[in-house]
Design a protein around this motif. Structure first.
Motif, PDB file in Angstrom:
ATOM      1  N   ALA A   1       0.809  -1.213   0.000  1.00 29.27           N
ATOM      2  CA  ALA A   1       0.000   0.000   0.000  1.00 29.27           C
ATOM      3  C   ALA A   1       0.843   1.263   0.000  1.00 29.27           C
ATOM      4  N   ALA A   2       1.895   1.297   0.826  1.00 35.41           N
ATOM      5  CA  ALA A   2       2.730   2.501   0.922  1.00 35.41           C
ATOM      6  C   ALA A   2       4.181   2.054   1.060  1.00 35.41           C
ATOM      7  N   PRO A   3       5.146   2.879   0.617  1.00 29.53           N
ATOM      8  CA  PRO A   3       6.545   2.471   0.736  1.00 29.53           C
ATOM      9  C   PRO A   3       6.952   2.306   2.194  1.00 29.53           C
ATOM     10  N   ALA A   4       7.680   1.204   2.497  1.00 29.67           N
ATOM     11  CA  ALA A   4       8.078   0.940   3.882  1.00 29.67           C
ATOM     12  C   ALA A   4       9.193   1.871   4.319  1.00 29.67           C
ATOM     13  N   ASP A   5      10.029   2.282   3.381  1.00 30.12           N
ATOM     14  CA  ASP A   5      11.069   3.243   3.735  1.00 30.12           C
ATOM     15  C   ASP A   5      11.316   4.165   2.553  1.00 30.12           C
ATOM     16  N   GLY A   6      12.212   5.111   2.772  1.00 30.36           N
ATOM     17  CA  GLY A   6      12.485   6.095   1.720  1.00 30.36           C
ATOM     18  C   GLY A   6      12.604   7.462   2.359  1.00 30.36           C
TER      19      GLY A   6
END
Ligand SMILES: Cc1cc2nc3c(=O)[nH]c(=O)nc-3n(C[C@H](O)[C@H](O)[C@H](O)COP(=O)(O)OP(=O)(O)OC[C@H]3O[C@@H](n4cnc5c(N)ncnc54)[C@H](O)[C@@H]3O)c2cc1C
Length: 463
Positions: free
Chosen positions: A110-115
């Motif tokens: 659903a959403a990036p885990a990191d970045g």
């Protein structure tokens, strides 16, 4: 006060101004309760900010509202009543973040885990969720932090809690994506109210299980058209109201050639369209002040149609968020249920819309297709069909998705001006909803509520 007129007079029990989902819901409720009404819409169609078009290319596109989520129970009930099917949003494969330096970073889920900026972004949005749980969505002025939060913008709140530029970029795109506004324009309290009305931040942002869960097989205007077919000649199209006279005995709604004389009116318009009408007597200061603190968001939807959803072969979902300097902020795979064509939809929001709309037709198209190419590759540059809908230039909505409150609007005016009836005038429209404010579902609940107010008032008068 009653203007002398040579126009035709039409008598009706209730006149409804506006045939978007709010006005149609009010009409359906009156129909179901056996109350006589006439509904006026300025346009040559019903649906308002929901606009489904069948293109010559053979594909059907939703230029306005399109998604339905599982907790949007009124919209689900309406779709079921009229046999309008839905299908899940296309979302298999890798999503893309196009970062401000142009790097395209794929991620799954659903959403990036990191970045960049994720930690601060997550912390702040979790805090917003916590604050939103204290909001009273029925009588918002009873919320403990009401005045303090309504005195600041979302931007001032974000900057007080992080100086991480990447987190601020993520927060800005989230505000643009949900409210089509910039963080410097919108009241923090309005953000919290809206999150509460949707049931949480995640509900607003995500696809599966959330607001962007599913689409309508025959387009989101399907239920609206079905309601209009049921109601028949009680719906008058090409009938723009321009003046409303009102007193304790009733209302007179003027169009170019007709005056509709009724005991009550439901005004089911976005705030900007209400302000374009003339009222006699003038609206109370509270209502006028609320309307003047409720500008519409700035958004355009761009559709590019391809022979196939070619990006799927590369493992891409077609879903992307873009933080670069292109016009598109968010992209989705908007292919039809049978995937007979490939369709990408891109959203242009806020300041990016203001800049992009200054370009000529060819340059706008080239810029939008270049954004799509950064998401799915060079194949995006050659669509078989391309179209744009700039809602800021729509003559009736004058923006979208909805109106948002600027700082001080809730505090100064909402207690009496948000949706309290003005004598024989009742206020509907998604902007007056307590649940899913800003969405089709909110439009429906606002129409049902306004119709219930009218039914109660009429039966009190009869009794
Ligand atoms: C680009 C975009 C994307 C969106 N995406 C979604 C989504 O995916 N899911 C979702 O749930 N919601 C979405 N929305 C929001 C949703 O479309 C609206 O919340 C909803 O349609 C509003 O309905 P309404 O009846 O309150 O207002 P409207 O739909 O604006 O209806 C008002 C009606 O009044 C008419 N009118 C205006 N002036 C006059 C006049 N003087 N006299 C008579 N009639 C008049 C207009 O023609 C219009 O039909 C989106 C909106 C936009 C613009």
């Amino acid at each position: 006060m009653w203007e002398r007129t040579e126009k035709d007079l039409v008598e009706t029990e209730v006149v409804i101004v506006g045939g978007g989902y709010a006005g149609l819901a009010a009409a359906l409720q009156l129909h179901d309760h056996g109350v006589d009404f006439t509904l006026l819409d300025a346009a040559d169609r019903v649906g308002g900010r929901v606009l489904t078009e069948s293109r010559d290319s053979g594909v059907r596109l939703d230029h306005g509202g399109q998604w339905i989520g599982p907790t949007q129970i009124r919209l689900h009930a309406l779709a079921t009543r009229f046999g309008c099917g839905t299908f899940p949003t296309w979302e298999s494969g890798k999503h893309i973040e196009v970062w401000h330096d142009g790097a395209a970073v794929p991620y799954l889920g659903a959403a990036p885990a990191d970045g960049p900026g994720i930690t601060a972004y997550t912390h702040i949005t979790e805090t917003l969720d916590t604050l939103a749980r204290t909001v009273d969505t029925t009588e918002p002025w009873h919320t403990p932090g009401f005045v303090e939060w309504d005195a600041q913008t979302a931007q001032s709140y974000f900057r007080a809690h992080t100086d991480d530029p990447d987190a601020l970029r993520r927060l800005a795109l989230a505000v643009q994506g949900v409210w089509c506004a910039e963080p410097y324009e919108i009241s923090l309290f309005h953000v919290l109210f809206y999150v509460a009305a949707a049931g949480g931040w995640e509900q607003l942002m995500e696809t599966g299980g959330c607001a962007q869960d599913s689409r309508f097989v025959t387009g989101a205007a399907g239920p609206a058209r079905a309601v209009a077919a049921l109601l028949g000649e009680r719906i008058r199209l090409d009938a723009a109201a321009h003046r409303i006279e009102h007193d304790a005995d009733g209302v007179r709604v003027h169009t170019a050639d007709t005056v509709y004389v009724a005991r009550r009116a439901v005004v089911a318009l976005p705030p900007t369209a209400v302000r374009a009408l003339s009222f006699a007597p003038a609206l109370p200061v509270s209502r006028e002040g609320w309307l003047s603190h409720s500008p519409m968001g700035r958004v355009a939807k761009v559709h590019a149609v391809y022979d196939t959803p070619f990006w799927r072969a590369a493992g891409l979902s077609g879903i992307a968020t873009l933080y670069d300097d292109g016009p598109l902020g968010v992209v989705f795979d908007n292919s039809p249920a049978d995937a007979a064509h490939g369709v990408l939809v891109g959203f242009v929001y806020g300041d990016r819309l203001t800049d992009w709309s200054r370009l000529d037709d060819a340059d706008r198209r080239a810029a939008a297709l270049a954004s799509l190419a950064r998401v799915v590759g060079d194949g995006a540059a050659r669509p078989r069909d391309y179209t744009e809908k700039n809602w800021s230039q729509d003559p009736y909505a004058r923006g979208g998705y909805e109106a948002y409150a600027t700082p001080g609007g809730w505090t100064g005016y909402a207690r009496h001006g948000w949706r309290t009836p003005t004598g024989t005038l009742h206020w509907a429209g998604t902007e007056t909803a307590s649940v899913w404010n800003g969405y089709i579902d909110g439009a429906l609940s606002s129409g049902y509520r306004a119709a219930d107010e009218v039914i109660t008032a009429l039966s009190a008068q009869a009794g």
